[in-house]
Write an enzyme that holds these catalytic residues in place. Structure first.
Site: not given
Length: 280
Positions: A117, A2-3, A98
């Site tokens: 990740r 996300p930005e 995760h």
DNA sequence: GCCAGCCTGTTG
DNA sequence: CAACAGGCTGGC
């Protein structure tokens, strides 16, 4: 992932649901992801506020029962990096694959930090100490803030004049919160080729770029962010700014303005999309 | 400044 | 199988 517009959307959706709730307990399933350098208590914190700065989320927490011997005010700093998500659960469920950190809430549910990740981090600070985080402390101005002016953009392009303009936009110390999507879209709207040297762009064009950056970021927030692959907000909802993208991930498609084929190159180490006719 | 490295998953 | 993915750091 996300930005700024996505992080801001997450902030708004979470704030509405969990402001003034208590975090009863914080559970960590992967030791790398939760950083608690000051050994702060992880129990019974009231969520006073959730703030955003650049791509960082800051949870302002106060002790549910005030004490004279302990810190009564701490900050949980969360950075989602590429694939981090914050998801609210109404009940206590089996942690998803995760899910690395879980905030147990007093309403019987939880806020889960999930990150395939594992680049993202949850870092606990006593209030004020969040500035000891270098990345946070050195953030440039907010693109929608009063201190992000055309003059500032011109100045910062002089300071990083040997860098590509895209490199400047992605540099969080220059401007906070722009990532690969909104860098490409802003440069398209301003008609600037992403690999132009920052020092070689006219002040007139940089003034246009300044305006386009603000426009793109504000529009993207209005559309609740871009769900290009898997972004969802705190409630699991997708954004819809992907419907407005002109160049990002559009290589091979036609430019919406001039019908020239959009190209993809590598700039500042990132895949970069642009219209070779509109952007010089 | 640039770019490998951090990770896992997906796509060609 | 290799290449790539919305980010950032640290070491050249």
């Amino acid at each position: 992932m996300p930005e700024l517009p996505e992080v801001e959307t997450i902030r708004r959706t979470l704030l509405e649901k969990i402001q003034n709730q208590t975090i009863k307990e914080i559970i960590c399933y992967h030791p790398d992801v939760l950083i608690n350098q000051e050994n702060l208590s992880l129990n019974d914190w009231l969520i006073q506020d959730i703030r955003r700065r650049g791509k960082y989320l800051l949870f302002d927490l106060t002790k549910a029962e005030q004490s004279t011997t302990e810190n009564n005010s701490i900050v949980a700093m969360i950075h989602l990096r590429m694939t981090g998500k914050l998801l609210l659960e109404d009940t206590i469920v089996e942690p998803a694959k995760h899910t690395h950190v879980r905030f147990i809430l007093n309403n019987g549910g939880s806020l889960d930090f999930n990150d395939v990740r594992r680049f993202g981090r949850v870092t606990m600070f006593s209030a004020g100490n969040e500035f000891s985080d270098r990345g946070y402390a050195t953030l440039g101005p907010e693109p929608l803030g009063d201190d992000f002016t055309a003059d500032y953009l011109i100045k910062i392009c002089q300071r990083f004049k040997r860098s590509t303009i895209k490199g400047v936009l992605l540099n969080q110390q220059a401007i906070a919160g722009i990532g690969n999507i909104y860098a490409d879209e802003s440069l398209f709207r301003a008609g600037i080729k992403p690999d132009q040297k920052a020092g070689e762009i006219s002040e007139e064009l940089l003034t246009v770029l300044h305006q386009k950056i603000r426009e793109v970021i504000a529009e993207a927030i209005g559309h609740r962010g871009t769900s290009f692959r898997d972004y969802v907000d705190g409630l699991g909802n997708k954004g819809f700014f992907q419907l407005k993208l002109a160049v990002y991930q559009k290589d091979g498609d036609l430019c919406p303005v001039c019908d020239t084929t959009i190209e993809k190159i590598k700039v500042a180490g990132r895949s970069t999309h642009f219209c070779p006719n509109c952007q010089k």
